[in-house]
Design a protein around this motif. Structure first.
Motif, short mmCIF file in Angstrom:
data_model
loop_
_atom_site.label_atom_id
_atom_site.label_comp_id
_atom_site.label_asym_id
_atom_site.label_seq_id
_atom_site.Cartn_x
_atom_site.Cartn_y
_atom_site.Cartn_z
N TRP A 8 3.84 -0.03 6.20
CA TRP A 8 3.69 1.08 5.26
C TRP A 8 2.86 0.65 4.07
N TYR A 9 1.97 1.53 3.67
CA TYR A 9 1.19 1.38 2.45
C TYR A 9 1.42 2.65 1.63
N ARG A 10 1.04 2.60 0.37
CA ARG A 10 1.18 3.79 -0.45
C ARG A 10 0.03 3.88 -1.46
N ARG A 11 -0.24 5.11 -1.85
CA ARG A 11 -1.26 5.37 -2.87
C ARG A 11 -0.64 6.27 -3.92
N ALA A 12 -0.42 5.71 -5.09
CA ALA A 12 0.09 6.49 -6.21
C ALA A 12 -1.05 7.26 -6.87
N PRO A 13 -0.74 8.32 -7.56
CA PRO A 13 -1.79 9.11 -8.22
C PRO A 13 -2.66 8.24 -9.13
N GLY A 14 -3.96 8.28 -8.92
CA GLY A 14 -4.89 7.54 -9.75
C GLY A 14 -4.97 6.05 -9.46
N LYS A 15 -4.33 5.61 -8.39
CA LYS A 15 -4.33 4.18 -8.08
C LYS A 15 -4.87 3.92 -6.69
N GLU A 16 -5.15 2.65 -6.42
CA GLU A 16 -5.62 2.25 -5.10
C GLU A 16 -4.43 2.19 -4.13
N ARG A 17 -4.75 2.30 -2.85
CA ARG A 17 -3.71 2.12 -1.84
C ARG A 17 -3.21 0.68 -1.87
N GLU A 18 -1.91 0.50 -1.75
CA GLU A 18 -1.33 -0.84 -1.82
C GLU A 18 -0.32 -1.05 -0.71
N LEU A 19 -0.13 -2.29 -0.37
CA LEU A 19 0.86 -2.67 0.63
C LEU A 19 2.26 -2.41 0.11
N VAL A 20 3.10 -1.86 0.97
CA VAL A 20 4.53 -1.76 0.69
C VAL A 20 5.28 -2.78 1.53
N ALA A 21 5.11 -2.69 2.84
CA ALA A 21 5.81 -3.60 3.74
C ALA A 21 5.17 -3.56 5.11
N THR A 22 5.19 -4.70 5.79
CA THR A 22 4.75 -4.76 7.17
C THR A 22 5.75 -5.57 7.98
N ILE A 23 5.76 -5.31 9.28
CA ILE A 23 6.61 -6.09 10.19
C ILE A 23 5.81 -6.33 11.45
N SER A 24 5.80 -7.58 11.90
CA SER A 24 5.07 -7.92 13.11
C SER A 24 5.95 -7.67 14.33
N ILE A 25 5.34 -7.69 15.52
CA ILE A 25 6.14 -7.50 16.72
C ILE A 25 7.10 -8.66 16.92
N GLY A 26 6.84 -9.77 16.27
CA GLY A 26 7.75 -10.90 16.32
C GLY A 26 8.84 -10.84 15.27
N GLY A 27 8.79 -9.82 14.41
CA GLY A 27 9.84 -9.62 13.42
C GLY A 27 9.54 -10.19 12.05
N LYS A 28 8.35 -10.73 11.85
CA LYS A 28 8.01 -11.27 10.54
C LYS A 28 7.77 -10.12 9.57
N VAL B 169 6.77 -8.73 5.69
CA VAL B 169 6.10 -8.95 4.42
C VAL B 169 6.45 -7.77 3.53
N LEU B 170 6.95 -8.05 2.34
CA LEU B 170 7.33 -7.00 1.39
C LEU B 170 6.57 -7.20 0.09
N ALA B 171 6.10 -6.11 -0.50
CA ALA B 171 5.49 -6.20 -1.81
C ALA B 171 6.55 -6.60 -2.83
N ASP B 172 6.16 -7.37 -3.82
CA ASP B 172 7.11 -7.81 -4.84
C ASP B 172 7.79 -6.63 -5.52
N SER B 173 7.06 -5.54 -5.68
CA SER B 173 7.59 -4.39 -6.41
C SER B 173 8.74 -3.69 -5.68
N VAL B 174 8.90 -3.97 -4.39
CA VAL B 174 9.95 -3.28 -3.63
C VAL B 174 11.00 -4.23 -3.07
N LYS B 175 10.82 -5.53 -3.29
CA LYS B 175 11.80 -6.49 -2.79
C LYS B 175 13.18 -6.21 -3.38
N GLY B 176 14.18 -6.26 -2.51
CA GLY B 176 15.54 -5.98 -2.95
C GLY B 176 15.89 -4.50 -2.93
N ARG B 177 14.88 -3.65 -2.76
CA ARG B 177 15.15 -2.21 -2.75
C ARG B 177 14.74 -1.54 -1.43
#
Length: 119
Positions: A36-56, A58-66
């Motif tokens: 998942w990626y997201r684009r907030a109003p007036g901002k560039e698209r940014e990474l939110v989180a990804t998951i590989s088929i192996g289960g790895k 990656v979470l953006a720092d801004s959403v870790k823990g939430r």
């Protein structure tokens, strides 16, 4: 080609929760990761989180823990569970699928789903 259909999104109050889901179809055997990626109003698209088929994961720092991302390799789906939502999480959220073959890598995108967090 991979087609992505997103579901979920909408309006939620700050502190609330929301679940986004995405289903892939087409050449799903070539998918190496989804996310998942997201684009907030007036901002560039940014990474939110990804998951590989192996289960790895990656979470953006801004959403870790939430936020939590999960995937199902059999159903070719990926979900994003969002908790403790903040107004700054307001954005259009896009599902992404990353594919790889012998000669190329591609990224496919969903149409996006709006998430609005009210304060």
């Amino acid at each position: 080609q991979v087609q992505l259909v997103e579901s979920g999104g909408g309006l939620v109050q700050a502190g609330g929760s929301m679940r986004l889901s995405c289903a892939a179809s087409g050449n799903t055997r070539s998918i190496t990761a989804m996310g998942w990626y997201r684009r907030a109003p007036g901002k560039e698209r940014e990474l939110v989180a990804t998951i590989s088929i192996g289960g790895k994961v990656v979470l953006a720092d801004s959403v870790k823990g939430r936020f939590t991302i999960s995937g199902d390799n059999v159903k070719n789906t990926v979900s994003l569970e969002s908790n403790s939502l903040k107004p700054e999480d307001t954005a259009v959220y896009y599902c992404a699928a990353f594919t790889a073959s012998d000669h190329e890598r591609q990224t496919f995108w969903g149409q996006g789903t709006h998430v609005t967090v009210s304060s």
